[in-house]
Structure formats: C-alpha cells, structure tokens
Design a protein around this motif. Structure first.
Motif, PDB file in Angstrom:
ATOM      1  N   ASP A  20       0.826  -1.211   0.000  1.00  0.00           N
ATOM      2  CA  ASP A  20       0.000   0.000   0.000  1.00  0.00           C
ATOM      3  C   ASP A  20       0.861   1.262   0.000  1.00  0.00           C
ATOM      4  O   ASP A  20       0.561   2.226  -0.718  1.00  0.00           O
ATOM      5  CB  ASP A  20      -0.943   0.026   1.201  1.00  0.00           C
ATOM      6  CG  ASP A  20      -2.092  -0.963   1.076  1.00  0.00           C
ATOM      7  OD1 ASP A  20      -2.328  -1.487  -0.040  1.00  0.00           O
ATOM      8  OD2 ASP A  20      -2.759  -1.220   2.101  1.00  0.00           O
ATOM      9  N   GLN A  23       2.359   1.675  -3.359  1.00  0.00           N
ATOM     10  CA  GLN A  23       1.340   2.118  -4.303  1.00  0.00           C
ATOM     11  C   GLN A  23       1.096   3.626  -4.167  1.00  0.00           C
ATOM     12  O   GLN A  23       0.941   4.331  -5.174  1.00  0.00           O
ATOM     13  CB  GLN A  23       0.028   1.357  -4.092  1.00  0.00           C
ATOM     14  CG  GLN A  23      -1.045   1.690  -5.123  1.00  0.00           C
ATOM     15  CD  GLN A  23      -0.665   1.234  -6.526  1.00  0.00           C
ATOM     16  OE1 GLN A  23      -0.415   0.058  -6.752  1.00  0.00           O
ATOM     17  NE2 GLN A  23      -0.592   2.159  -7.465  1.00  0.00           N
ATOM     18  N   MET A  24       1.072   4.123  -2.937  1.00  0.00           N
ATOM     19  CA  MET A  24       0.888   5.567  -2.740  1.00  0.00           C
ATOM     20  C   MET A  24       2.047   6.351  -3.352  1.00  0.00           C
ATOM     21  O   MET A  24       1.837   7.397  -3.978  1.00  0.00           O
ATOM     22  CB  MET A  24       0.733   5.899  -1.256  1.00  0.00           C
ATOM     23  CG  MET A  24      -0.623   5.508  -0.705  1.00  0.00           C
ATOM     24  SD  MET A  24      -0.928   6.165   0.944  1.00  0.00           S
ATOM     25  CE  MET A  24      -0.104   4.945   1.945  1.00  0.00           C
ATOM     26  N   ASP A  27       1.644   6.298  -7.080  1.00  0.00           N
ATOM     27  CA  ASP A  27       0.560   7.198  -7.486  1.00  0.00           C
ATOM     28  C   ASP A  27       0.984   8.664  -7.431  1.00  0.00           C
ATOM     29  O   ASP A  27       0.445   9.494  -8.171  1.00  0.00           O
ATOM     30  CB  ASP A  27      -0.673   7.000  -6.592  1.00  0.00           C
ATOM     31  CG  ASP A  27      -1.352   5.661  -6.818  1.00  0.00           C
ATOM     32  OD1 ASP A  27      -1.068   4.993  -7.842  1.00  0.00           O
ATOM     33  OD2 ASP A  27      -2.167   5.267  -5.966  1.00  0.00           O
ATOM     34  N   SER A  60       7.504  10.293   1.614  1.00  0.00           N
ATOM     35  CA  SER A  60       6.944   9.042   1.080  1.00  0.00           C
ATOM     36  C   SER A  60       8.035   7.991   0.885  1.00  0.00           C
ATOM     37  O   SER A  60       7.818   6.807   1.137  1.00  0.00           O
ATOM     38  CB  SER A  60       6.246   9.297  -0.258  1.00  0.00           C
ATOM     39  OG  SER A  60       5.142  10.140  -0.089  1.00  0.00           O
TER      40      SER A  60
END
Length: 119
Positions: A20, A23-24, A27, A60
């Motif tokens: 997850d 994936q963030m 994105d 991130s």
C-alpha cells in the motif's frame, strides 16, 4: 530501485502495508515528474512549490525502501532551502526523473495483482 527488505521493515513486516505504501508512492510520482518537466522546460521559478513537493516525496520515500530516490530528494530540498536557484539543481532534477522512472518500473514487480495506475 527498491529495497523490498527495507520497505517490509518500515511496514513492520506487513506485506500488505508495504504494498500500500509503495502504491501511494507510485501514485504520487507522476505529479512530481510533471513538476520537474515544467521546471526543466520553462522559466518556472516557484521554489516553494518545488520544495513542498520534493519534501512530500522525500517523506513518502522513507516508508518504501527507495534509498536512492530519498537521497536525491534530500539533496534537492537541502540545496533549495540553502538558497540555491532552480537552475543550480537542474542536474539533480534530471537524476530525480531518472530514479523515479526506475522506481516506477521496479515497483511493477511488487504491485502485481494490484490495479496499476495509468501513466
């Protein structure tokens, strides 16, 4: 590239959480890439916007096992905060783009089965 062991460690060995988080990051990369294109192709000089996005990308990266991308972000952010101009960091912006492309490509190995965003 991606250090999956480091990503898992950051996610307390919870693979779903690591996926997850990756994936963030995946994105978010297109937004940063678009900004770097704008900066490199024109007289874009909103240093604060660049600092903001690079800082967010750096954060991130901390959770996703991408030490090279994280390091480039830190270098860019530190230089801009120290007063360097956007022109001064153009080589690092090209390096950032190159590393973001590598992370996007490598991430496909870990995001199999998850819905891939359209780039």
């Amino acid at each position: 590239m991606i250090d999956w062991g480091a990503a898992l460690k950051q996610a307390a060995n919870k693979e779903d959480l690591a996926v997850d988080m990756l994936q963030m990051l995946v994105d978010f990369i297109p937004e940063v890439y678009a900004l770097t294109e704008q900066v490199l192709d024109s007289d874009f000089d909103d240093k604060e916007q660049v600092i903001h996005l690079i800082h967010k990308l750096h954060g991130s990266c901390s959770y996703c096992g991408v030490p090279r991308l994280k390091s480039i972000c830190a270098t860019i952010e530190k230089a801009l905060r120290a007063g360097d101009s956007i022109e001064d960091i153009e080589p690092e912006l090209f390096e950032l783009q190159d590393e973001m492309e590598k992370v996007l490509k490598t991430s496909e190995l870990y995001l199999q089965g998850k819905k891939q965003p359209n780039h």
